[in-house]
Design an enzyme around this catalytic site. Sequence first.
Site, PDB file in Angstrom:
ATOM      1  N   PRO A  41       0.845  -1.207   0.000  1.00 49.10           N
ATOM      2  CG  PRO A  41       0.048  -0.986   2.187  1.00 49.10           C
ATOM      3  CD  PRO A  41       0.817  -1.902   1.298  1.00 49.10           C
ATOM      4  CG  ASP A  77       5.224  -1.065   2.933  1.00 47.11           C
ATOM      5  OD1 ASP A  77       4.003  -1.021   3.197  1.00 47.11           O
ATOM      6  OD2 ASP A  77       5.874  -2.130   2.867  1.00 47.11           O
ATOM      7  CG  HIS A  78       0.105   3.944   4.898  1.00 43.45           C
ATOM      8  ND1 HIS A  78       0.546   4.344   6.146  1.00 43.45           N
ATOM      9  CD2 HIS A  78      -0.872   4.824   4.562  1.00 43.45           C
ATOM     10  CE1 HIS A  78      -0.122   5.391   6.541  1.00 43.45           C
ATOM     11  NE2 HIS A  78      -0.995   5.720   5.606  1.00 43.45           N
ATOM     12  NE  ARG A  79       3.115  -3.917   3.394  1.00 45.34           N
ATOM     13  CZ  ARG A  79       3.727  -4.891   2.707  1.00 45.34           C
ATOM     14  NH1 ARG A  79       3.162  -6.091   2.623  1.00 45.34           N
ATOM     15  NH2 ARG A  79       4.893  -4.672   2.131  1.00 45.34           N
ATOM     16  CB  ILE A  89       6.621   4.391   6.807  1.00 41.83           C
ATOM     17  CG1 ILE A  89       7.954   3.625   6.800  1.00 41.83           C
ATOM     18  CG2 ILE A  89       6.861   5.877   7.070  1.00 41.83           C
ATOM     19  CD1 ILE A  89       8.896   4.046   5.684  1.00 41.83           C
TER      20      ILE A  89
END
Length: 441
Positions: free
Chosen positions: A239, A413-415, A417
């Site tokens: 994501p 990477d929103h998982r 950060i």
Amino acid sequence: MPTPIKMPALSPTMEEGTLAKWLVKPGDTVSAGDIMAEIETDKATMEFEAVDEGTIASIEVEEGAEGVKVGTVIAMLAEEGEDVEEAAKAAPSGDEKPDEKQGAAEPEAKSEPAKAEPRESAEPARVAEDDGTKAPAAPKDDSGARIKASPLARRIAEQKGIDLSTLTGSGPNGRIVKADVEGAKPGAAPAKDTAAPAPAPAKAATQGGDLDAPYEAQKLNNVRKVIAKRLTEAKQTIPHIYLTVDVRLDALLKLRGELNKSLEADGVKLSVNDLLIKALARALQRVPACNVSFQGDELYQYTREDISVAVAAPSGLITPIIRDAGRKGLAQISTEMKELAGKAKDGKLQPHEYQGGTASLSNLGMFGTKQFDAVINPPQAMILAVGAGEQRPHVIDGALGVATVMSATGSFDHRAIDGADGAQLMEAFRQLCENPMGLVV
């Protein structure tokens, strides 16, 4: 006992390669360390060294062969005192799978996540499963004797409908090789119970499928295949969140000019990209929450800033690494980057020079690109995309003026950060570029 020389795994992600060029021929004597062949991997063209000494008894895979699986026997080596002709006969038949004598093929090898320290050596890549493109079983003549032919020659003969028993081999010990088959005419073989498969129709270079436009089909090289696979995986599974800042470059450009004057006697000339590499590394030091990677149930927090730098090479995009960039001086970064970029364009990078990295930098400013969003290079968790610096209206000390401004976009990477951490990194990068003395201390 003759030693089979197998297609090596020259990188952790390599499953197959192209045997670009043989540098030895049957009858040549080799010692450990001698260069025997050039092999195109999924990243670069690399030299393949001998690990044993002996005499090349036979070449099993002709140069130019594509899609050669890791573990496939590509040559036979006769040890000291062995009969070369007997050693050549010991070559496995083409209907054997790679490493068949050593047991069933193991599952496909997976690339390991980036770690804080580079791996000094990679485990041998496991043999990938057969994809249905192996050479046909070794043919036999009317007396039942096996016809000696290379796997590539057998495959071409099957495609062209040529009976190998009608050919005379020009290879070692009468072995039929690629040139023998290519020079033969299909249909000259005597009738058999089962008809030979018709050759695959060539793609017409006139109609572009549904696009209804002229085209010419081009085979993908190994590098392009890996780029396609990894970036598709990245966009489908990671994501992405994108954060953009505008950076005033005037102070950085002034400092670069002053430093280049002082370094001229040393033959060092800093590029803007060299300073941006350092700025990203220092920003990661200030915001360590962004120097991470997502690993399933774990989050890897790195204690060193290894910056992968995108370089456009003839074979495709590759990312050599400036390791520990946060602690290196600008002159050292510049020297290393010039050397790595040159090797990348020549296809001479070694695995340790492009494997790993904790964050990436992609600069398209030299092409006039103003702003873009880059795709994350897994298993990393961020990549910084920088555009061209250009003269723009800008508020300077409360008044409207003109400044050299560059747009920089971070892909995160929103998982791993959060948006707030990513914003802090982009702000730290902006401050370091606008107050660049922090790059030389």
